[in-house]
Design an enzyme around this catalytic site. Structure first.
Site, PDB file in Angstrom:
ATOM      1  N   HIS A   1     -34.670  28.633   0.983  1.00 42.59           N
ATOM      2  CA  HIS A   1     -36.115  28.690   0.766  1.00 42.59           C
ATOM      3  C   HIS A   1     -36.579  29.829  -0.130  1.00 42.59           C
ATOM      4  O   HIS A   1     -37.774  29.999  -0.341  1.00 42.59           O
ATOM      5  CB  HIS A   1     -36.839  28.754   2.114  1.00 42.59           C
ATOM      6  CG  HIS A   1     -36.665  27.520   2.939  1.00 42.59           C
ATOM      7  ND1 HIS A   1     -35.628  27.360   3.828  1.00 42.59           N
ATOM      8  CD2 HIS A   1     -37.380  26.378   2.983  1.00 42.59           C
ATOM      9  CE1 HIS A   1     -35.728  26.172   4.402  1.00 42.59           C
ATOM     10  NE2 HIS A   1     -36.776  25.558   3.905  1.00 42.59           N
TER      11      HIS A   1
ATOM     12  N   ASP B   1     -30.058  30.475   3.597  1.00 42.51           N
ATOM     13  CA  ASP B   1     -31.409  29.931   3.527  1.00 42.51           C
ATOM     14  C   ASP B   1     -31.757  29.505   2.103  1.00 42.51           C
ATOM     15  O   ASP B   1     -31.735  30.329   1.189  1.00 42.51           O
ATOM     16  CB  ASP B   1     -32.398  30.992   4.004  1.00 42.51           C
ATOM     17  CG  ASP B   1     -33.803  30.462   4.193  1.00 42.51           C
ATOM     18  OD1 ASP B   1     -34.035  29.270   3.925  1.00 42.51           O
ATOM     19  OD2 ASP B   1     -34.680  31.247   4.617  1.00 42.51           O
TER      20      ASP B   1
ATOM     21  N   CYS C   1     -35.486  21.564   0.231  1.00 40.55           N
ATOM     22  CA  CYS C   1     -34.528  22.353   1.008  1.00 40.55           C
ATOM     23  C   CYS C   1     -33.355  21.519   1.517  1.00 40.55           C
ATOM     24  O   CYS C   1     -32.219  22.021   1.590  1.00 40.55           O
ATOM     25  CB  CYS C   1     -35.225  23.071   2.158  1.00 40.55           C
ATOM     26  SG  CYS C   1     -36.104  21.993   3.308  1.00 40.55           S
TER      27      CYS C   1
END
Length: 478
Positions: free
Chosen positions: A363, A361, A164
Site C-alpha cells: 500500500h 505491504d 493491492c
C-alpha cells in the site's frame, strides 16, 4: 534494517521529548523527575527528531516577544509526542522491528531463532535477528505505483486504492522466480553489478505491457474473471488470472523464440467439479504430473511447479480451527506464503511468529520505474523493504490463497508428505488434501485445460458474480 544513526549530544543539550526542556520556565521537581525517568528511553530518538522538533521551540521563542503564551501548550505537545514515540507505531514507521518478540520466526520455510538478548544487541547470528532482517529485506516488494502507461482503454495511470491484490500476487510469484533462478539462500547483494537473473525478474514485473507480468497484462488476462482497472478482486480470481497469463505468455514465447519466460508449470488447486460441498481443495498427484509433462513437452516426466491453493476459511472472519494449520504451512520448505490480509486490504504474508502474521505491504505509493533487462546497475531500492509489519492471524480475511514452489519431483513428494501429515492434524477439517488420482466423474481439469489451450480451468465464466469471484455454486467454504 538499518541501525539508528549515531549522533553526539552534549550533556547540556536539551531533549525536545522532555517537557521540562521545552518549557523550562514551567518545569517543576515532579516534571524533572519524570523527564529523568524517560530520558533513557527517548535519548536515541531525540537524536533523530531533535532538529525537526525544534520548530516548536523556535515558534515558541519567536511568538514570546509578541504575546506571552502559557506553557501548557508545550506540555500538551510533548505528551502527544512522547506517547507516539513510545508506541509500536513509531517503531514501525522507522522501519525497525519492535513487532518481533523472542519467539521463533518461520519465514518462507526457514526458521529464525530469536532471543531477548539478541533483540537488544547487534548480534550477527546466522539464524537470528540480523539474519532474518537480511532475508526479509531481500524479498521482492511490489507496491502501488503511479505515473505508468495508461492501462488498456481505461484512464488509469496508477493503481492506488484498488491494486493491492494484484501487487500481492506479483510478490508471491516473484519469490517463486527468485527461488527457481537464484535459490532460497539468495540475498540481495550490496554491490553492483547485480545478477542478470535478479534484474530480469524485476523487469518482468515492470508497469507496462512490454513487461510479461505487469499489472497491465494481469488485468487483461483476468478480464473474464472480473479483473478490471479500478476494481478490487479476490484471491481466487487472481489465481485464475495468473493461470491465463502464464498460458498466454508461454504461447507467445513459443512463437517468437521458443524460450519460456515462466520456467515452471502452474497448478491452481481446486475442489471437486461435481459440486460436493464441504470438501477441501484436492492436490491431485496425477494432475500435477500431467501439467509438468506438458510443460516440458514430453521431454521430461517432471518439471518445477508452482501451486496456488485458493481457500475460503470462514464467512465474515477466519475460522480459528484453521489458524494452526496456516501457521504450519510456513514450515514447509516449499512455502511461498499467503496471498491475503485484512478484509478489503490485501498483503503478502511471508512469515509467522506466535499468532502474528509478518507481511510485506503493497500500500505504499511509489513512482513507476522502468528497469531494463540488461541494466545490471539499475536502482532496485524501490523493490525492497526492511519494515517488518505484523497482523493478528485471527484478523486475516478468510478468503486467501497459499503458494508453494516445488523444484523437482523429490521436492514435490516431500511437499505431498508434509501436506498429508497436516491433514492428519486437522481433525477432519484440512486446508487441502492430497490424492494420487481422481475418478473420471470428478475430473478437476479437463483435457484442454491440462494442455493449456483453455484459460477457464474448472470454472464456468457464467458462474462468476460481479466481483469476479465464483458464486455460491463454485465456492467451497471450509
Amino acid at each position: 534494517m538499518t541501525s539508528l544513526p549515531d549522533r553526539g549530544v552534549s550533556s547540556s543539550s536539551s531533549d525536545p521529548l522532555c517537557e521540562g526542556n521545552i518549557a523550562p520556565s514551567s518545569s517543576s521537581s515532579e516534571q524533572k523527575e519524570d523527564c529523568s525517568l524517560k530520558q533513557s528511553k527517548t535519548s536515541i530518538l531525540s537524536c533523530i527528531f531533535n532538529s525537526p522538533f525544534n520548530i516548536f521551540e523556535a515558534h515558541q521563542d519567536s511568538s514570546a516577544n509578541k504575546s506571552p503564551k502559557p506553557s501548557s501548550g508545550s506540555y500538551g505537545w510533548s505528551r502527544v509526542l512522547r506517547r507516539i514515540v513510545c508506541s509500536g507505531s513509531m517503531w514501525r514507521f522507522l522501519g525497525t522491528s519492535k513487532v518481533l518478540t523472542s519467539s521463533d520466526v518461520w519465514f518462507l520455510g526457514k526458521c529464525y531463532k530469536l532471543s531477548s538478548e539478541e533483540l537488544s544487541s547487534d548480534s550477527d547470528s546466522e539464524s537470528g535477528h540480523a539474519a532474518f532482517l537480511e532475508d526479509f529485506s531481500s524479498r521482492i516488494w511490489i507496491t502501488y505505483r503511479r505515473g505508468f502507461d495508461v492501462i488498456s482503454d481505461s484512464k488509469y495511470t496508477s493503481d492506488v486504492n484498488w491494486g493491492c491484490m494484484v501487487r500481492s500476487s506479483q510478490m508471491l510469484v516473484a519469490q517463486a522466480l527468485i527461488f527457481h533462478h537464484l535459490g532460497r539462500s539468495w540475498r540481495r547483494p550490496s554491490e553492483k553489478p547485480y545478477n542478470p537473473e535478479y534484474i530480469g525478474i524485476l523487469h518482468m514485473f515492470g508497469d507496462s505491457e512490454a513487461c510479461a507480468f505487469s499489472i497491465h497484462n494481469l488485468l487483461q488476462a483476468g478480464n473474464s474473471y472480473g479483473l478490471a482497472a479500478g476494481s478490487w478482486v479476490g484471491p481466487y480470481a487472481m489465481c485464475r488470472a495468473w493461470q491465463t497469463l502464464v498460458r498466454t505468455n508461454r504461447e507467445q514465447h513459443e512463437v517468437v523464440n521458443g524460450n519460456e519466460s515462466f520456467p515452471m508449470a502452474l497448478y491452481v488447486v481446486s475442489g471437486d467439479e461435481d459440486g460436493e460441498r464441504g470438501g477441501a481443495p484436492v492436490v491431485c498427484i496425477d494432475v500435477a504430473a500431467q501439467l509438468c509433462c506438458d510443460f516440458s513437452k514430453g521431454q521430461s516426466t517432471w518439471s518445477p511447479i508452482l501451486l496456488l491453493v485458493p481457500l475460503v476459511l470462514g464467512l465474515d472472519k477466519i475460522n480459528p480451527r484453521y489458524i494452526p494449520l496456516l501457521k504450519e504451512t510456513f514450515t514447509f520448505p516449499q512455502s511461498l506464503g499467503i496471498l491475503g490480509g485484512k478484509p478489503g486490504t490485501s498483503t503478502y504474508i511471508a512469515g509467522v511468529q506466535d499468532d502474528r502474521a509478518l507481511y510485506l505491504d503493497p500500500h505504499e505509493v511509489q513512482m513507476a520505474v522502468d528497469i531494463a533487462a540488461d541494466n545490471l546497475a539499475a536502482d532496485t531500492s524501490s523493490y525492497h523493504c526492511s519494515t517488518v509489519r505484523d497482523l493478528a492471524l485471527d484478523l486475516i480475511d478468510p478468503s486467501l490463497a497459499i503458494g508453494f514452489y516445488c523444484r523437482d519431483k523429490d521436492d514435490f513428494d516431500d511437499f505431498c508428505s508434509r501436506a498429508s501429515e497436516l491433514v492428519d492434524k486437522a481433525n477432519g477439517a484440512p486446508l487441502f488434501t492430497v490424492v494420487q488420482s481422481v475418478q473420471p466423474s470428478k475430473q478437476m481439469y479437463n483435457q484442454d485445460d491440462v494442455l493449456g489451450s483453455s484459460g477457464d480451468g474448472n470454472i464456468n465464466v457464467d458462474d462468476l458474480d460481479g466481483s469476479g469471484e465464483a458464486g455460491e455454486e463454485e465456492w467451497q467454504i471450509l
